[in-house]
Structure formats: structure tokens, C-alpha cells
Design an enzyme around this catalytic site. Structure first.
Site, PDB file in Angstrom:
ATOM      1  N   LYS A  85       3.407  13.120 -29.735  1.00  0.00           N
ATOM      2  CA  LYS A  85       2.978  12.717 -31.125  1.00  0.00           C
ATOM      3  C   LYS A  85       3.606  13.156 -32.078  1.00  0.00           C
ATOM      4  CE  LYS A  85      -1.846  11.666 -30.088  1.00  0.00           C
ATOM      5  NZ  LYS A  85      -1.941  10.448 -30.249  1.00  0.00           N
ATOM      6  N   GLU A 112       0.941  -1.067   0.099  1.00  0.00           N
ATOM      7  CA  GLU A 112      -0.035  -0.099   0.117  1.00  0.00           C
ATOM      8  C   GLU A 112       0.860   1.137   0.147  1.00  0.00           C
ATOM      9  OE1 GLU A 112      -3.354   0.022   0.107  1.00  0.00           O
ATOM     10  OE2 GLU A 112      -3.948  -2.138   0.697  1.00  0.00           O
ATOM     11  N   HIS A 170      -3.543  20.054 -23.080  1.00  0.00           N
ATOM     12  CA  HIS A 170      -3.190  19.778 -24.663  1.00  0.00           C
ATOM     13  C   HIS A 170      -3.533  21.237 -25.328  1.00  0.00           C
ATOM     14  CE1 HIS A 170      -3.357  15.647 -23.345  1.00  0.00           C
ATOM     15  NE2 HIS A 170      -4.511  15.421 -23.528  1.00  0.00           N
ATOM     16  N   ASP A 224      -9.779  18.967 -18.506  1.00  0.00           N
ATOM     17  CA  ASP A 224      -9.478  17.884 -18.808  1.00  0.00           C
ATOM     18  C   ASP A 224      -8.572  18.043 -20.103  1.00  0.00           C
ATOM     19  OD1 ASP A 224      -9.187  15.052 -18.670  1.00  0.00           O
ATOM     20  OD2 ASP A 224     -10.867  14.862 -20.385  1.00  0.00           O
ATOM     21  N   LYS A 261     -17.232  16.031 -26.013  1.00  0.00           N
ATOM     22  CA  LYS A 261     -17.359  14.487 -26.536  1.00  0.00           C
ATOM     23  C   LYS A 261     -18.634  14.464 -27.165  1.00  0.00           C
ATOM     24  CE  LYS A 261     -14.805  12.846 -22.352  1.00  0.00           C
ATOM     25  NZ  LYS A 261     -13.694  12.114 -23.230  1.00  0.00           N
TER      26      LYS A 261
END
Length: 517
Positions: free
Chosen positions: A212, A110, A270, A265, A368
């Protein structure tokens, strides 16, 4: 898993002309916390194998897993084996696997158990002797950010990092995944928690988008060619659109996603990193310090419009039909609070207060359940003076654009006007397309391959420094605070569309429209 024969001393051969990843990591061990998670299974373990298969890891490389499972070394090896067989991009080779297998170890425990970290120290010190890893250890925290401070303290207190760790020539590095906090204050607290164990230049913040090939190609496109840089400024550019769209919903991540939202997010990391690479000045060199300095200048110069009601848009995907399939709305997903005001779509208008970009709006959007999965940077140019052609001859002519496609079909598209064949003179848009898959025979390295190798090499150009992270939160925090003050239900948009009506209105106020990729 079939029986495995252990061979010694094999080092896979590399093609000397393969320039994609042309430096081999030195003696080192990678310790992964959270090896039972999807990221480790689908990305990290396969990337380690692919690096080994390309001959880019040293023969004595070691991979150590740390988790609560009651596993022995061979149990963890079986998990790695299955992950490699399912998700590796390079062909499976027994000799590569056998070489890697010799350095695979597992420690059960743990995060709050000092004895577990004592066992971890014994394990890596034994590997230093048996595998020749020489005290060079990278700790990959593939765990929730709330656990970062505890693990950092345990690493320090157990002597796994810091002055007691090893000799003068060895290194200790930590790798963390986004999110880097949820606002400026928490990002600073996270940095301070990590810096109790690691110096700032030993903290590697992974943004897999920066690994990328196409993202890195922004620098080559701009600075290795004379064709674009002279017109990469306010004199010729009308505006820039940066889009990251997904055609899926939150699915099983509803509990995680609620309270975070699309802006935190995606935009904070990004998209603002893509903005920085697109708008930065030419660095002195490709050295990490020079690249980061120019990115930080751009982020420091970003300004939000005064009226955030008109400069931002947000929404939640509703239920309905998408691609012939009935899908649930965001508020209907399992585990979702039906009164949630977390956005699944976010769009922001920004400006950059520099001589190069003054007056040029940058529009960032992510969402999304949109029309398709795509990430791109579109530089849209001003219209040419049309004194030569009649209006009727250019009705189908739009604005020139250079579009850098980051996923899924990596490449660059240039849109320009051309005469339609036949009698008369009609000018309309045509496109010239460059695709990585068509232009190069070499496959692009997967993002995590490049990033893990850079960690082991100690090369940080692709990793945002804490100053960049804090500057990004300075940009986003006022937007999040404005949305929190607004309260009330969030605008719904149809699945398979390109977002809420307020996003279209955001550009329409400026006489512009979003691209439909």
C-alpha cells in the site's frame, strides 16, 4: 464472453511522466496455483491486466493457471476475462486484452500428480519458445499453506525449478501468501520446505499491506523531511497506537478462522511490520538488504511486559445490532464450534529496548465487528509544559498526534492545539489533514500490482525475509501460549463497539485511552 480477435505485437503506451510504477518487467511467465479462489479472481488476475494496461508487462508475458478443473485454455481465458471486467481498476481495452490473451494457458491437475507437473513443464517450456519468456517463471501459491511443501517438491522433482530448469541467466521465484506458519516452529518448517526447491532470496512472502502506498509513505514521511525525525524518539513521543479494525465478522471464513484468531491473522504480520517501519532506524539506502536489516533490528529489540495478563486483551464479538442490522455473534456463525476460544479481537502492549524508544509503549490492536473499518498508525506526543496557560484554558486540549491513515481514506492527519476565536484564551485540538486523493492526480497503484511487478523485477524490499517472520513469531508465541494456558470462555464485546472492556483497561492502567478513529 464475446468473440475475441487476436492481434499481435501491440504494446500499450506508457506516460513517460508516470513515476508511480516506472520499470517494465522483463520476459517472464506467472504461474498461479489456486486460480479458482477469490484471491486470484478478485486481486491477482485484475492486477496482471492492470499492469499490462499500464504498459508494465512485456509484450510476450504469459499467464498460466493450474487447478483441478477440467478446463481448456479458452475456458481459463474466459474466467480471466470475467475477473478483469468485474475487478480491474483501469479501463478495459480490447488491444490490451488481446495481447494478454495470447499468453494465457491452463494446466489441469492435482498437486500430488507428477504427470500434471510434467504437463506444466511442457507448457512453460513451449511458452519460452512461443512467447519468449526465456525460462523466467514466477510461481504464485494462492493455495492453503499445508500444500506448500508438496507443491515445492513437485516443482523440484519435475525440473521446473533447480539446476535442471533452464539456462544460467533465467530465474525461478515462488510467491506465498500469509499466514507464514502458525507459530515459530511451523514457520521454520515452512521455510525449510520451500528451500528444498528455491533459494532463500527467490522466496517472496506477500504481505499486501506492505504494497500500500501509505505504508511505503512512512519511510518518506520520516526520512525525506526534517520536520519529524528529530522528534521521533522517546524524548518527545509518549506512546504509539497501531490499529487495524474491521466492521465485518468472519462470515463464511468461520472454519478457516477458528484456531487462527486475530493475533495470528493480523498482529504477527501486518501490525508488527507497521511497527518495524515506524520504529526502525534510517537505513543506509532503500536497498532490500538495508531495509530488512533495520526492520530485523527493531523486531529483535521488541520486549513483552512480564505480566501478560495486564499487557494483553482478547475478545469475541457477540450477537446484536450493528448499523441497523441484526448480526450473529462469533460463536453463532455457521460452522463455528460454540466452545471456541479463538479471539476476534486482540490487543498487545510492547516495548522496544533501544536508545530511541526505551520506555515508550507501543499498543497494537485488531478486531472484527468494531466501530468502523480503519487501519492507522498514531504517534502520540508528550504534553507540552502548561506554565503559560491556566488549566481552565486547556481543558479541551489533548496530546499532539501524527496519524498515518493506511485505509480506507489514505493520508496523514496532524492534531495540535489552537486558540479558539473570540474573547479570552481557550486552546483546543484542531487537525490538519493530507489526503492522497486530494493531493495527487495520479491514482495509487493497487497493492497487488506493485507486489506482482516487484516479483517479476526481482526487487524484494517490500517482502519480509524469513528472519523477520521468525522474529515476529518469537514475539507472538508467548502471548498465544499464555492465552492457551488461561483457557475458559473469552470475553464478549458488542458489535459496533471498539472491543472488550479489558482492552480499555489495558491502556487505563497506564493512564491512557485508545483513539476512536
Amino acid at each position: 464472453m464475446p468473440p475475441i480477435e487476436i492481434s499481435r505485437g501491440h504494446n500499450p503506451l506508457r506516460d513517460p511522466d508516470d513515476r508511480r510504477l516506472n520499470r517494465i518487467a522483463g520476459p517472464s511467465a506467472l504461474v498461479i496455483f489456486g486460480v479458482t479462489g477469490d484471491l486470484s479472481r478478485k486481486k491477482l488476475m485484475p492486477a496482471v491486466y492492470d499492469l499490462a494496461n499500464r504498459g508494465l508487462l512485456p509484450p510476450g508475458f504469459a499467464l498460466v493457471g493450474f487447478a483441478r478443473r477440467d478446463w481448456e485454455d479458452q475456458d481459463f481465458a474466459a474466467v480471466v476475462y470475467d475477473a478483469v471486467k468485474q475487478h480491474a481498476r483501469t479501463p478495459f481495452r480490447e488491444d490490451t486484452w488481446n495481447q494478454l490473451l495470447q499468453g494465457i494457458r491452463f494446466v489441469s491437475g492435482e498437486f500430488d500428480d507428477p504427470d500434471a507437473f510434467a504437463r506444466l513443464r511442457q507448457t512453460v517450456e513451449k511458452l519460452d519458445v512461443e512467447r519468449g519468456t526465456m525460462g523466467n517463471h514466477a510461481y504464485y501459491l494462492s493455495i492453503p499453506p499445508k500444500d506448500f511443501p508438496l507443491v515445492a517438491r513437485q516443482l523440484r522433482d519435475s525440473g521446473l525449478v533447480g539446476e535442471d530448469a533452464a539456462g544460467d541467466d533465467s530465474w525461478r521465484r515462488v510467491v506465498i501468501e500469509k499466514p507464514f506458519g502458525h507459530d515459530l516452529a511451523s514457520a521454520r518448517a515452512l521455510n525449510e520446505a520451500l528451500e528444498v526447491a528455491f533459494p532463500a532470496d527467490s522466496i517472496f512472502r506477500i504481505d499486501h499491506y506492505l504494497g500500500k502506498e501509505t505504508v511505503q509513505n512512512i519511510l518518506a514521511l520520516r526520512f525525506a523531511n526534517e520536520l519529524y525525525e528529530p522528534i521521533w524518539n522517546r524524548n518527545y513521543v509518549d506512546h504509539v497506537q497501531i490499529t487495524m479494525a474491521e466492521d465485518i465478522g468472519v462470515g463464511g471464513r468461520a472454519g478457516y478462522y477458528d484456531g487462527i484468531g486475530a493475533a495470528r491473522d493480523v498482529i504477527q504480520n501486518h501490525l508488527l511490520q507497521l511497527l518495524a517501519l515506524t520504529a526502525m532506524e534510517e537505513p543506509i539506502s532503500l536497498d532490500a538488504s538495508h531495509l530488512r536489516a533495520e526492520k530485523e533490528k527493531v523486531l529483535a529489540a521488541v520486549e513483552l511486559p512480564e505480566n501478560l495478563a495486564e499487557a494483553t486483551a482478547r475478545g469475541q464479538y457477540a450477537g446484536g445490532w450493528q448499523g441497523g442490522e441484526k448480526v450473529r455473534g462469533f460463536l453463532e456463525e455457521d460452522g463455528m464450534d460454540p466452545s471456541s476460544t479463538t479471539e476476534t479481537f486482540a490487543a498487545i502492549k510492547l516495548e522496544i529496548a533501544t536508545r530511541r524508544w526505551a520506555g515508550v509503549p507501543f499498543y497494537l490492536r485488531t478486531g472484527k465487528r468494531l466501530g468502523r473499518r480503519v487501519t492507522e498508525v498514531a504517534v502520540v506526543f508528550k504534553r507540552a509544559p502548561q506554565h503559560l496557560f491556566a488549566r481552565s484554558q486547556t481543558l479541551e486540549l489533548g496530546q499532539n498526534a501524527l496519524v498515518i491513515r493506511i485505509q480506507p481514506d489514505e493520508g496523514v492527519t496532524i492534531r495540535f492545539g489552537s486558540k479558539v476565536p473570540g474573547a479570552g484564551t481557550q486552546v483546543r485540538d484542531v487537525t490538519m489533514d493530507f489526503g492522497y486523493g486530494h493531493a495527487f492526480t495520479e491514482a495509487s497503484p493497487e497493492a497487488y500490482e506493485r507486489l506482482i511487478l516487484d516479483v517479476l523485477l526481482g526487487e524484494p524490499p517490500l517482502f519480509p525475509r524469513h528472519e523477520e517472520v521468525e522474529l515476529s513469531w518469537r514475539i507472538l508465541d508467548p502471548v498465544e501460549e499464555f492465552w492457551a494456558q488461561e483457557g475458559g470462555p473469552v470475553e464478549q464485546y458488542s458489535p459496533g463497539s471498539w472491543g472488550p472492556a479489558s482492552a480499555d483497561a489495558l491502556l487505563a492502567r497506564d493512564g491512557r485511552v485508545w483513539r476512536r478513529p
